[in-house]
Design a protein around this motif. Structure first.
Motif, PDB file in Angstrom:
ATOM      1  N   SER A 158       9.380   1.634   9.055  1.00  0.00           N
ATOM      2  CA  SER A 158      10.551   2.225   9.708  1.00  0.00           C
ATOM      3  C   SER A 158      11.061   3.439   8.951  1.00  0.00           C
ATOM      4  O   SER A 158      11.550   4.403   9.564  1.00  0.00           O
TER       5      SER A 158
ATOM      6  N   GLU B 122      11.930   3.796  -1.505  1.00  0.00           N
ATOM      7  CA  GLU B 122      12.242   2.364  -1.573  1.00  0.00           C
ATOM      8  C   GLU B 122      11.516   1.678  -2.718  1.00  0.00           C
ATOM      9  O   GLU B 122      11.992   0.668  -3.262  1.00  0.00           O
TER      10      GLU B 122
ATOM     11  N   ALA C 267      18.458  -4.025   7.279  1.00  0.00           N
ATOM     12  CA  ALA C 267      17.682  -3.311   6.262  1.00  0.00           C
ATOM     13  C   ALA C 267      18.411  -2.054   5.805  1.00  0.00           C
ATOM     14  O   ALA C 267      18.443  -1.737   4.603  1.00  0.00           O
ATOM     15  N   GLU C 268      19.007  -1.352   6.753  1.00  0.00           N
ATOM     16  CA  GLU C 268      19.759  -0.136   6.446  1.00  0.00           C
ATOM     17  C   GLU C 268      20.912  -0.436   5.497  1.00  0.00           C
ATOM     18  O   GLU C 268      21.143   0.294   4.517  1.00  0.00           O
TER      19      GLU C 268
ATOM     20  N   CYS D  46       8.002  -3.973   8.135  1.00  0.00           N
ATOM     21  CA  CYS D  46       8.756  -3.241   9.156  1.00  0.00           C
ATOM     22  C   CYS D  46       9.728  -2.236   8.529  1.00  0.00           C
ATOM     23  O   CYS D  46       9.901  -1.123   9.041  1.00  0.00           O
ATOM     24  N   THR D  47      10.366  -2.607   7.425  1.00  0.00           N
ATOM     25  CA  THR D  47      11.241  -1.657   6.746  1.00  0.00           C
ATOM     26  C   THR D  47      10.436  -0.493   6.183  1.00  0.00           C
ATOM     27  O   THR D  47      10.819   0.681   6.314  1.00  0.00           O
ATOM     28  N   TRP D  48       9.314  -0.821   5.572  1.00  0.00           N
ATOM     29  CA  TRP D  48       8.462   0.211   4.969  1.00  0.00           C
ATOM     30  C   TRP D  48       8.045   1.247   6.020  1.00  0.00           C
ATOM     31  O   TRP D  48       8.192   2.455   5.808  1.00  0.00           O
TER      32      TRP D  48
ATOM     33  N   TRP E 198      16.853  -3.611  11.866  1.00  0.00           N
ATOM     34  CA  TRP E 198      16.940  -2.391  11.065  1.00  0.00           C
ATOM     35  C   TRP E 198      18.333  -2.233  10.458  1.00  0.00           C
ATOM     36  O   TRP E 198      18.473  -1.768   9.330  1.00  0.00           O
TER      37      TRP E 198
ATOM     38  N   ASP F  70       9.278  -8.528   7.368  1.00  0.00           N
ATOM     39  CA  ASP F  70      10.451  -7.667   7.169  1.00  0.00           C
ATOM     40  C   ASP F  70      10.140  -6.516   6.217  1.00  0.00           C
ATOM     41  O   ASP F  70      10.552  -5.372   6.452  1.00  0.00           O
ATOM     42  N   GLU F  71       9.427  -6.807   5.136  1.00  0.00           N
ATOM     43  CA  GLU F  71       9.048  -5.749   4.202  1.00  0.00           C
ATOM     44  C   GLU F  71       8.225  -4.670   4.900  1.00  0.00           C
ATOM     45  O   GLU F  71       8.460  -3.466   4.726  1.00  0.00           O
TER      46      GLU F  71
ATOM     47  N   TYR G 156      13.057  -7.977  14.263  1.00  0.00           N
ATOM     48  CA  TYR G 156      13.402  -7.199  13.077  1.00  0.00           C
ATOM     49  C   TYR G 156      14.773  -6.546  13.242  1.00  0.00           C
ATOM     50  O   TYR G 156      15.106  -6.022  14.306  1.00  0.00           O
TER      51      TYR G 156
ATOM     52  N   TRP H 179       8.640  -6.419  15.231  1.00  0.00           N
ATOM     53  CA  TRP H 179       9.382  -5.166  15.064  1.00  0.00           C
ATOM     54  C   TRP H 179      10.308  -4.933  16.266  1.00  0.00           C
ATOM     55  O   TRP H 179      11.440  -4.485  16.117  1.00  0.00           O
TER      56      TRP H 179
END
Length: 411
Positions: free
Chosen positions: A297, A112, A62-63, A293-295, A59, A290-291, A57, A53
Protein backbone atom coordinates in the motif's frame (compact mmCIF):
# COMPACT_ATOMS: atom_id res chain seq x y z
CA UNK A 1 14.71 25.81 9.03
CA UNK A 2 11.16 27.11 8.62
CA UNK A 3 10.55 24.93 5.57
CA UNK A 4 11.02 21.74 7.62
CA UNK A 5 7.40 20.90 8.38
CA UNK A 6 5.66 18.08 10.25
CA UNK A 7 4.02 15.57 7.93
CA UNK A 8 1.04 13.29 8.44
CA UNK A 9 0.27 10.36 6.16
CA UNK A 10 -3.34 10.87 5.08
CA UNK A 11 -4.63 9.01 2.01
CA UNK A 12 -7.99 10.44 0.97
CA UNK A 13 -11.13 8.31 0.90
CA UNK A 14 -11.45 8.53 -2.86
CA UNK A 15 -8.13 6.76 -3.37
CA UNK A 16 -9.14 4.04 -0.94
CA UNK A 17 -12.39 3.48 -2.82
CA UNK A 18 -10.53 3.44 -6.12
CA UNK A 19 -8.19 0.74 -4.77
CA UNK A 20 -11.09 -1.44 -3.66
CA UNK A 21 -12.82 -1.05 -7.02
CA UNK A 22 -9.70 -2.05 -8.92
CA UNK A 23 -9.20 -5.06 -6.65
CA UNK A 24 -12.81 -6.13 -7.19
CA UNK A 25 -12.29 -6.05 -10.98
CA UNK A 26 -9.07 -8.04 -10.94
CA UNK A 27 -8.64 -10.62 -13.69
CA UNK A 28 -6.19 -13.39 -12.82
CA UNK A 29 -4.04 -15.51 -15.13
CA UNK A 30 -4.16 -19.28 -15.08
CA UNK A 31 -1.29 -21.25 -13.62
CA UNK A 32 0.50 -24.48 -14.43
CA UNK A 33 0.07 -27.38 -12.03
CA UNK A 34 2.70 -27.37 -9.27
CA UNK A 35 4.19 -24.10 -10.53
CA UNK A 36 5.11 -23.04 -6.99
CA UNK A 37 7.29 -19.99 -6.40
CA UNK A 38 9.75 -21.00 -9.13
CA UNK A 39 7.63 -19.30 -11.80
CA UNK A 40 6.74 -16.25 -9.72
CA UNK A 41 4.06 -15.25 -7.23
CA UNK A 42 1.63 -18.20 -6.94
CA UNK A 43 -1.96 -17.73 -8.00
CA UNK A 44 -3.42 -18.96 -4.69
CA UNK A 45 -1.39 -16.43 -2.70
CA UNK A 46 -2.30 -13.54 -4.98
CA UNK A 47 -6.00 -14.46 -4.93
CA UNK A 48 -5.98 -14.67 -1.13
CA UNK A 49 -4.12 -11.41 -0.65
CA UNK A 50 -6.25 -9.59 -3.21
CA UNK A 51 -9.37 -10.65 -1.34
CA UNK A 52 -7.86 -9.72 2.02
CA UNK A 53 -6.62 -6.34 0.76
CA UNK A 54 -10.10 -5.54 -0.56
CA UNK A 55 -12.35 -6.94 2.17
CA UNK A 56 -10.46 -7.13 5.47
CA UNK A 57 -7.33 -5.00 5.44
CA UNK A 58 -7.62 -1.70 7.33
CA UNK A 59 -5.40 0.99 5.82
CA UNK A 60 -6.64 3.54 8.33
CA UNK A 61 -5.36 1.37 11.16
CA UNK A 62 -2.00 0.98 9.40
CA UNK A 63 -1.89 4.71 8.68
CA UNK A 64 -2.46 5.48 12.35
CA UNK A 65 0.35 3.11 13.32
CA UNK A 66 2.75 4.62 10.77
CA UNK A 67 1.94 8.12 12.00
CA UNK A 68 3.11 7.25 15.52
CA UNK A 69 6.60 7.98 14.26
CA UNK A 70 7.50 11.66 13.80
CA UNK A 71 7.30 12.45 10.08
CA UNK A 72 8.58 15.58 8.36
CA UNK A 73 8.86 17.03 4.89
CA UNK A 74 11.23 19.59 3.42
CA UNK A 75 12.32 20.80 0.00
CA UNK A 76 15.68 19.67 -1.37
CA UNK A 77 17.01 20.72 -4.75
CA UNK A 78 19.72 18.97 -6.73
CA UNK A 79 21.79 20.94 -9.18
CA UNK A 80 20.05 20.97 -12.56
CA UNK A 81 16.74 19.62 -11.26
CA UNK A 82 13.58 21.01 -9.74
CA UNK A 83 13.15 21.19 -6.00
CA UNK A 84 11.55 18.08 -4.48
CA UNK A 85 9.52 17.72 -1.31
CA UNK A 86 11.36 15.00 0.63
CA UNK A 87 9.53 13.03 3.31
CA UNK A 88 11.48 11.60 6.25
CA UNK A 89 11.16 10.15 9.71
CA UNK A 90 13.39 11.92 12.21
CA UNK A 91 13.98 10.97 15.84
CA UNK A 92 16.60 12.69 17.95
CA UNK A 93 18.12 10.83 20.86
CA UNK A 94 17.93 12.33 24.31
CA UNK A 95 21.64 11.62 24.65
CA UNK A 96 23.80 14.66 24.02
CA UNK A 97 26.23 14.15 21.15
CA UNK A 98 24.31 11.21 19.67
CA UNK A 99 25.60 9.96 16.33
CA UNK A 100 23.55 11.18 13.34
CA UNK A 101 22.57 8.07 11.36
CA UNK A 102 21.03 8.29 7.89
CA UNK A 103 19.01 5.13 7.18
CA UNK A 104 18.67 4.59 3.42
CA UNK A 105 16.17 2.06 2.11
CA UNK A 106 16.15 0.33 -1.26
CA UNK A 107 13.69 -1.29 -3.67
CA UNK A 108 11.18 -2.77 -3.01
CA UNK A 109 11.62 -1.36 0.46
CA UNK A 110 10.75 2.02 1.94
CA UNK A 111 10.96 4.12 5.08
CA UNK A 112 8.83 1.62 7.04
CA UNK A 113 11.85 -0.69 7.31
CA UNK A 114 13.39 1.59 9.93
CA UNK A 115 10.52 1.27 12.40
CA UNK A 116 11.75 -1.87 14.16
CA UNK A 117 15.21 -0.42 14.83
CA UNK A 118 14.26 3.22 15.37
CA UNK A 119 13.61 3.31 19.10
CA UNK A 120 16.47 1.01 20.20
CA UNK A 121 19.04 3.00 18.23
CA UNK A 122 17.94 6.31 19.69
CA UNK A 123 17.82 4.96 23.25
CA UNK A 124 21.47 4.07 23.79
CA UNK A 125 23.16 5.56 26.82
CA UNK A 126 26.02 7.07 24.85
CA UNK A 127 28.59 5.36 27.09
CA UNK A 128 28.42 1.57 26.95
CA UNK A 129 25.87 1.67 24.17
CA UNK A 130 26.04 4.34 21.46
CA UNK A 131 22.97 6.48 20.82
CA UNK A 132 21.88 7.75 17.42
CA UNK A 133 19.81 10.52 15.94
CA UNK A 134 18.00 8.61 13.18
CA UNK A 135 16.92 10.12 9.86
CA UNK A 136 15.00 7.77 7.57
CA UNK A 137 13.85 9.42 4.32
CA UNK A 138 11.63 8.24 1.55
CA UNK A 139 14.03 8.38 -1.39
CA UNK A 140 12.92 10.58 -4.30
CA UNK A 141 10.32 8.61 -6.32
CA UNK A 142 9.52 6.46 -3.26
CA UNK A 143 7.02 6.62 -0.41
CA UNK A 144 5.81 10.11 0.33
CA UNK A 145 8.65 11.99 -1.37
CA UNK A 146 8.20 13.67 -4.72
CA UNK A 147 10.04 12.50 -7.83
CA UNK A 148 11.72 14.45 -10.64
CA UNK A 149 9.92 15.05 -13.92
CA UNK A 150 13.00 15.03 -16.15
CA UNK A 151 15.49 12.33 -17.07
CA UNK A 152 18.97 11.99 -15.63
CA UNK A 153 18.20 11.78 -11.90
CA UNK A 154 20.69 9.05 -11.12
CA UNK A 155 22.83 7.82 -8.24
CA UNK A 156 24.68 11.15 -7.89
CA UNK A 157 21.38 12.97 -7.41
CA UNK A 158 20.10 10.48 -4.85
CA UNK A 159 23.37 10.95 -2.95
CA UNK A 160 23.18 14.73 -3.30
CA UNK A 161 19.61 14.73 -1.99
CA UNK A 162 20.51 12.64 1.05
CA UNK A 163 23.61 14.70 1.85
CA UNK A 164 21.74 17.99 1.52
CA UNK A 165 18.99 16.70 3.78
CA UNK A 166 21.50 15.87 6.51
CA UNK A 167 23.20 19.24 6.15
CA UNK A 168 19.82 20.96 6.29
CA UNK A 169 19.13 19.16 9.55
CA UNK A 170 22.33 20.64 10.95
CA UNK A 171 24.62 17.63 10.67
CA UNK A 172 28.02 18.44 9.21
CA UNK A 173 29.13 14.90 10.01
CA UNK A 174 27.03 11.76 9.93
CA UNK A 175 27.06 8.03 9.24
CA UNK A 176 24.84 5.92 7.00
CA UNK A 177 23.21 2.51 7.19
CA UNK A 178 21.60 0.66 4.33
CA UNK A 179 21.09 -2.32 2.08
CA UNK A 180 20.07 -2.65 -1.57
CA UNK A 181 19.99 0.89 -3.03
CA UNK A 182 20.85 2.09 0.45
CA UNK A 183 24.20 0.38 -0.08
CA UNK A 184 24.77 1.92 -3.50
CA UNK A 185 23.68 5.39 -2.42
CA UNK A 186 25.88 5.15 0.68
CA UNK A 187 28.79 4.24 -1.59
CA UNK A 188 28.02 7.26 -3.78
CA UNK A 189 27.93 9.49 -0.71
CA UNK A 190 31.29 8.07 0.41
CA UNK A 191 32.81 8.93 -2.97
CA UNK A 192 31.22 12.37 -3.30
CA UNK A 193 30.94 13.67 0.27
CA UNK A 194 33.61 12.08 2.48
CA UNK A 195 33.92 15.37 4.38
CA UNK A 196 30.42 14.83 5.77
CA UNK A 197 29.84 11.08 5.67
CA UNK A 198 32.33 9.63 8.12
CA UNK A 199 31.35 5.97 8.11
CA UNK A 200 28.91 3.53 6.55
CA UNK A 201 27.40 0.28 7.79
CA UNK A 202 26.02 -1.93 5.03
CA UNK A 203 23.92 -5.09 5.04
CA UNK A 204 24.45 -5.74 1.34
CA UNK A 205 27.58 -6.77 -0.54
CA UNK A 206 28.52 -5.11 -3.83
CA UNK A 207 32.17 -5.47 -4.80
CA UNK A 208 34.59 -6.98 -7.31
CA UNK A 209 37.23 -9.60 -6.55
CA UNK A 210 40.62 -8.10 -5.65
CA UNK A 211 42.97 -7.51 -8.58
CA UNK A 212 46.75 -7.87 -8.33
CA UNK A 213 47.35 -4.47 -9.93
CA UNK A 214 44.95 -2.59 -7.64
CA UNK A 215 45.00 -4.68 -4.45
CA UNK A 216 48.13 -6.88 -4.51
CA UNK A 217 48.01 -8.02 -0.87
CA UNK A 218 44.27 -8.71 -0.91
CA UNK A 219 44.59 -10.50 -4.23
CA UNK A 220 47.36 -12.72 -2.85
CA UNK A 221 45.34 -13.48 0.29
CA UNK A 222 42.29 -14.22 -1.85
CA UNK A 223 44.30 -16.61 -3.99
CA UNK A 224 45.74 -18.65 -1.12
CA UNK A 225 42.92 -18.52 1.46
CA UNK A 226 40.07 -21.03 1.05
CA UNK A 227 36.55 -19.70 1.41
CA UNK A 228 34.93 -20.41 4.75
CA UNK A 229 31.50 -22.03 5.00
CA UNK A 230 29.69 -18.67 4.96
CA UNK A 231 31.51 -17.62 1.83
CA UNK A 232 30.88 -20.95 0.08
CA UNK A 233 27.17 -20.69 0.80
CA UNK A 234 27.31 -17.12 -0.42
CA UNK A 235 28.70 -18.23 -3.79
CA UNK A 236 25.71 -20.55 -4.20
CA UNK A 237 23.19 -17.88 -3.19
CA UNK A 238 24.76 -15.27 -5.45
CA UNK A 239 24.74 -17.68 -8.39
CA UNK A 240 21.03 -18.39 -7.78
CA UNK A 241 20.26 -14.68 -7.91
CA UNK A 242 22.27 -14.13 -11.08
CA UNK A 243 20.58 -17.00 -12.93
CA UNK A 244 17.05 -17.05 -11.47
CA UNK A 245 16.40 -13.75 -9.73
CA UNK A 246 17.56 -10.87 -11.92
CA UNK A 247 14.68 -10.68 -14.40
CA UNK A 248 13.06 -7.76 -12.60
CA UNK A 249 16.39 -5.90 -12.68
CA UNK A 250 16.81 -6.25 -16.42
CA UNK A 251 13.29 -4.98 -17.09
CA UNK A 252 13.56 -2.06 -14.66
CA UNK A 253 17.00 -1.17 -16.04
CA UNK A 254 15.88 -1.13 -19.67
CA UNK A 255 12.12 -0.53 -20.06
CA UNK A 256 10.74 0.91 -16.80
CA UNK A 257 7.99 2.84 -18.55
CA UNK A 258 6.48 -0.29 -20.08
CA UNK A 259 6.46 -2.01 -16.72
CA UNK A 260 5.04 1.12 -15.14
CA UNK A 261 1.65 0.78 -16.83
CA UNK A 262 0.98 -2.42 -14.92
CA UNK A 263 2.31 -1.08 -11.63
CA UNK A 264 0.29 2.15 -11.87
CA UNK A 265 -2.98 0.69 -13.17
CA UNK A 266 -3.29 -2.63 -11.38
CA UNK A 267 -2.85 -3.06 -7.62
CA UNK A 268 -2.76 -6.82 -8.24
CA UNK A 269 0.18 -6.42 -10.62
CA UNK A 270 1.91 -4.21 -8.06
CA UNK A 271 1.23 -6.77 -5.35
CA UNK A 272 2.50 -9.71 -7.40
CA UNK A 273 5.64 -7.85 -8.53
CA UNK A 274 6.62 -6.94 -4.97
CA UNK A 275 5.40 -10.09 -3.20
CA UNK A 276 7.76 -12.26 -5.24
CA UNK A 277 10.69 -10.28 -3.81
CA UNK A 278 9.38 -10.32 -0.25
CA UNK A 279 9.25 -14.11 -0.49
CA UNK A 280 12.39 -14.88 -2.48
CA UNK A 281 14.69 -12.35 -0.86
CA UNK A 282 14.00 -13.20 2.78
CA UNK A 283 15.04 -16.12 4.92
CA UNK A 284 11.65 -17.78 5.44
CA UNK A 285 10.39 -14.61 7.12
CA UNK A 286 6.77 -15.22 8.30
CA UNK A 287 5.06 -12.34 6.52
CA UNK A 288 1.55 -11.64 7.76
CA UNK A 289 -1.15 -10.52 5.35
CA UNK A 290 -1.31 -7.18 7.15
CA UNK A 291 2.43 -6.65 6.78
CA UNK A 292 2.29 -7.40 3.07
CA UNK A 293 -0.72 -5.19 2.45
CA UNK A 294 0.84 -2.25 4.31
CA UNK A 295 4.13 -2.75 2.50
CA UNK A 296 2.49 -2.74 -0.93
CA UNK A 297 0.00 0.00 0.00
CA UNK A 298 2.86 2.40 0.68
CA UNK A 299 3.89 1.85 -2.94
CA UNK A 300 0.33 2.09 -4.24
CA UNK A 301 -0.40 5.32 -2.37
CA UNK A 302 3.06 6.81 -2.89
CA UNK A 303 3.34 10.45 -3.92
CA UNK A 304 5.10 9.76 -7.23
CA UNK A 305 3.24 6.50 -7.87
CA UNK A 306 4.56 2.94 -7.86
CA UNK A 307 5.96 3.17 -11.40
CA UNK A 308 8.36 5.95 -10.42
CA UNK A 309 10.25 3.76 -7.95
CA UNK A 310 11.74 1.51 -10.63
CA UNK A 311 13.33 4.34 -12.65
CA UNK A 312 16.44 4.41 -10.48
CA UNK A 313 17.51 1.17 -12.18
CA UNK A 314 17.34 2.77 -15.60
CA UNK A 315 18.96 6.05 -14.63
CA UNK A 316 22.08 4.52 -13.12
CA UNK A 317 22.71 2.51 -16.30
CA UNK A 318 21.90 5.29 -18.81
CA UNK A 319 23.89 8.49 -18.62
CA UNK A 320 21.49 10.96 -20.29
CA UNK A 321 23.49 13.71 -22.05
CA UNK A 322 26.14 13.45 -19.38
CA UNK A 323 23.78 14.84 -16.74
CA UNK A 324 23.81 11.88 -14.40
CA UNK A 325 27.59 11.78 -13.99
CA UNK A 326 29.97 8.82 -13.95
CA UNK A 327 29.09 6.82 -10.86
CA UNK A 328 27.83 3.57 -12.35
CA UNK A 329 27.93 0.28 -10.44
CA UNK A 330 31.59 -0.29 -11.30
CA UNK A 331 32.62 3.18 -10.17
CA UNK A 332 30.82 2.64 -6.88
CA UNK A 333 33.03 -0.41 -6.32
CA UNK A 334 36.21 1.66 -6.39
CA UNK A 335 38.18 2.37 -3.22
CA UNK A 336 36.73 5.28 -1.23
CA UNK A 337 39.31 6.80 1.13
CA UNK A 338 38.40 8.45 4.42
CA UNK A 339 35.08 6.70 5.07
CA UNK A 340 35.14 3.74 7.43
CA UNK A 341 33.11 0.72 6.33
CA UNK A 342 31.28 -2.03 8.16
CA UNK A 343 29.42 -5.07 6.82
CA UNK A 344 26.80 -7.44 8.17
CA UNK A 345 26.58 -10.54 5.97
CA UNK A 346 23.19 -12.27 5.93
CA UNK A 347 23.16 -15.64 4.11
CA UNK A 348 19.92 -15.20 2.13
CA UNK A 349 20.72 -11.79 0.71
CA UNK A 350 21.06 -11.44 -3.06
CA UNK A 351 24.81 -11.02 -3.27
CA UNK A 352 26.74 -12.62 -0.43
CA UNK A 353 30.38 -12.02 -1.24
CA UNK A 354 33.70 -13.12 0.29
CA UNK A 355 35.29 -10.80 2.80
CA UNK A 356 38.30 -10.20 0.55
CA UNK A 357 35.96 -8.74 -2.05
CA UNK A 358 34.31 -6.12 0.15
CA UNK A 359 37.69 -5.12 1.54
CA UNK A 360 38.52 -3.65 -1.88
CA UNK A 361 36.00 -0.86 -1.24
CA UNK A 362 37.75 1.05 1.53
CA UNK A 363 38.84 0.83 5.15
CA UNK A 364 36.72 -2.01 6.49
CA UNK A 365 36.66 -1.73 10.27
CA UNK A 366 33.81 -4.13 11.03
CA UNK A 367 32.42 -7.41 9.68
CA UNK A 368 29.88 -9.80 11.11
CA UNK A 369 28.64 -13.09 9.64
CA UNK A 370 25.11 -14.19 10.48
CA UNK A 371 23.64 -17.67 10.31
CA UNK A 372 20.22 -16.53 9.11
CA UNK A 373 18.51 -13.54 7.56
CA UNK A 374 18.02 -12.09 4.13
CA UNK A 375 17.73 -8.91 2.13
CA UNK A 376 15.54 -6.80 4.43
CA UNK A 377 17.72 -7.04 7.52
CA UNK A 378 16.15 -4.17 9.46
CA UNK A 379 12.75 -5.83 9.13
CA UNK A 380 13.75 -9.52 9.26
CA UNK A 381 16.53 -9.42 11.83
CA UNK A 382 16.26 -6.08 13.65
CA UNK A 383 17.97 -7.28 16.85
CA UNK A 384 21.02 -8.52 14.96
CA UNK A 385 21.28 -5.33 12.91
CA UNK A 386 20.94 -3.14 15.99
CA UNK A 387 23.67 -5.11 17.77
CA UNK A 388 26.00 -4.84 14.79
CA UNK A 389 25.55 -1.08 14.41
CA UNK A 390 26.08 -0.59 18.14
CA UNK A 391 29.21 -2.72 18.08
CA UNK A 392 30.69 -0.92 15.08
CA UNK A 393 30.12 2.58 16.49
CA UNK A 394 30.39 1.83 20.20
CA UNK A 395 33.43 2.11 22.43
CA UNK A 396 36.07 -0.28 21.17
CA UNK A 397 34.39 -0.53 17.77
CA UNK A 398 36.15 0.25 14.54
CA UNK A 399 34.14 3.42 13.94
CA UNK A 400 34.06 4.69 17.50
CA UNK A 401 34.37 8.47 17.66
CA UNK A 402 34.09 9.10 13.92
CA UNK A 403 31.51 11.86 14.52
CA UNK A 404 32.09 14.66 17.02
CA UNK A 405 30.02 17.59 18.09
CA UNK A 406 26.73 16.66 16.39
CA UNK A 407 23.85 19.03 17.11
CA UNK A 408 20.92 18.60 14.74
CA UNK A 409 17.64 20.34 14.01
CA UNK A 410 15.21 21.12 16.81
CA UNK A 411 11.62 21.65 15.75
Amino acid sequence: MTDIQPYTIAVDDQRLEDLKLRLSLARFPDELDEAGWDMGSPLADIRRLTSYWRESYDWRKAEKELNKAPHFVTDVQCEGFESLAIHFIYVRSKVQGAIPLLFIHGWPGHFEEVLKILQPLTEGDGVKCPAFDVVAPSLPNFGFSEGPKTRGFAIEQYAETMNKLMLKLGYNEYVTQGGDWGCHISRAIAHLYPKYCRATHLNYDSANPPEYFKHPLLALQHAVTPYNSRERRGVTRTKWFETEGRGYNLEQSTKPQTLGYGLADSPVACLAWILEKLHDWTDAYPWTDDEICTWVSIYWFSTAGPAASVRIYYEITHNVDGRSGKLDHQALRAWSPGVKLGFSHFPMDLQVLPSMWVRTLGEVVYEKDHDSGGHFAAWERPDELIADVREMFGKGGGAFGVVTGATGYTS
